[in-house]
Design an enzyme around this catalytic site. Structure first.
Site, short mmCIF file in Angstrom:
data_model
loop_
_atom_site.label_atom_id
_atom_site.label_comp_id
_atom_site.label_asym_id
_atom_site.label_seq_id
_atom_site.Cartn_x
_atom_site.Cartn_y
_atom_site.Cartn_z
N CYS A 88 -13.74 -2.12 2.06
CA CYS A 88 -14.87 -1.70 1.63
C CYS A 88 -14.88 -0.58 0.68
O CYS A 88 -15.40 0.21 2.16
CB CYS A 88 -16.16 -1.87 2.69
SG CYS A 88 -17.05 -2.25 2.01
N CYS A 239 -17.66 -0.74 -6.71
CA CYS A 239 -16.81 -1.68 -5.97
C CYS A 239 -15.50 -0.41 -5.43
O CYS A 239 -14.85 -1.01 -6.60
CB CYS A 239 -16.09 -2.73 -6.12
SG CYS A 239 -15.78 -3.95 -5.27
O1 PYC Z 1 -16.86 -1.36 -2.67
O2 PYC Z 1 -15.34 -2.21 -2.11
C1 PYC Z 1 -15.93 -2.04 -1.94
C2 PYC Z 1 -16.47 -3.35 -2.07
C3 PYC Z 1 -15.83 -4.58 -1.58
C4 PYC Z 1 -17.29 -5.78 -0.90
C5 PYC Z 1 -18.57 -4.45 -1.48
N1 PYC Z 1 -18.38 -3.53 -1.73
#
Ligand code: PYC
Length: 314
Positions: A88, A239
């Site tokens: 994550c 993300c």
């Molecule tokens: O930032 O990789 C990320 C992530 C995955 C799910 C929520 N954030």
């Protein structure tokens, strides 16, 4: 009463609850063995730490463990409202902010073990974290997906520490006022992937759906995304693993050169700067740069008399 010590952070709006100490005892072995053990034996603690009534659907947890690799400072297992995650990106940046707050990590370059590989990060004096993520790659290019509504969309299946379906021809504007439609379409895409048996390598489910569109302004970023996570919450941050998967697609198509910065905006307007180093013909090493802020410090109390101590029954 059991006590769990946590530091809460957010990275670009997405929360991470960093678990510093808890009654959870994981065996030695690899991080993926530890993840399996956590899944099998401690799922009720996962719910207690991130689900209602102590948490919420958006919360990502980060359970700190001793390191596995001799040159790593720690290990971490990420989890959310439905299970554990491979990696994550926003969460790792949150972990670094928590460790900095505790004065357990200083400026410089360090390594942390995750169930899908060891990642390296550099912490700068201003708190900005530059994360070198796990090797990332495009697995299936321009997959045609038939939706139950009769519509067709196209997307890339790519790995960035989690599996993503990255779709451009979704026809929606990536903005908060469209949340309901973005969520509904992403759910429909995920269901269609399952139904048409489109998976990541092996039988790994493609459980993150990333809808991509133009940035709010070319001055701010190069693209904007909406990412639906496995537990149905959407990522408030750009993300980290999704941006890594996106970089892998751009690199595979020759649309972004090695070392050139790509700025990924999230649906709430936060931005990660990203670039990559080519590892071989198929694989890149992404670097994701962002910052997290500490929002809370405290203890979760688990009262055995509380009927919802471990969350709601599933
Ligand atoms: O930032 O990789 C990320 C992530 C995955 C799910 C929520 N954030």
């Amino acid at each position: 009463m059991e006590r769990i010590r946590v530091i809460d952070t957010h990275t670009g709006g997405e929360p991470t609850r960093v678990v510093i100490s808890s009654p959870i005892e994981l065996p030695g072995g690899s991080m993926s063995d530890r993840r399996e053990h956590f899944d099998a034996e401690y799922d009720h603690y996962r719910r207690a730490m991130v689900c209602e009534p102590r948490g919420n659907d958006v919360m990502v947890g980060a359970l700190m463990t001793p390191p596995v690799a001799p040159d790593s400072i720690a290990g971490v297992i990420f989890f959310n409202n439905v299970g554990t995650l491979g990696m994550c990106g926003h969460g790792l940046i949150g972990v670094v902010a928590a460790l900095r707050f505790l004065e357990s990590v200083g400026q410089g370059t360090h390594r942390i073990d995750t169930p899908v590989g060891t990642v390296q990060f550099t912490l700068a004096v201003d708190g900005i974290v530059s994360l070198q993520n796990v090797p990332s790659y495009l697995a299936q290019d321009n997959v045609v997906l038939q939706l139950p509504s009769g519509r067709q969309v196209h997307g890339d299946v790519a790995w960035g520490g989690n599996w993503f379906f990255i779709c451009h021809d979704h026809g929606l504007t990536i903005e908060l006022s469209n949340l309901q439609q973005l969520t509904m379409l992403s759910r429909e895409i995920r269901a269609a992937l399952r139904q048409q048996n489109i998976t990541g390598d092996g039988t790994h489910e493609v459980d993150h759906i990333e809808l991509v569109g133009p940035a709010s302004s070319p001055c701010l970023a190069d693209a904007k995304n909406f990412v639906l996570c496995p537990g149905e919450a959407y990522d408030r941050s750009p993300c980290g693993t999704g941006t890594s998967a996106k970089l892998a697609c751009l690199a595979a198509r020759g649309e972004l050169a090695e070392g050139v910065v790509f700025r990924q905006e999230s649906i709430v307007g936060s931005v990660f700067s990203a670039s990559y180093r080519r590892l071989n013909a198929d694989c890149i090493e992404p670097t994701i740069e962002g910052i997290a802020y500490v929002t809370g410090e405290g203890e979760l109390l688990l009262d055995p008399l509380d009927p919802f101590c471990m969350g709601f029954p599933s």
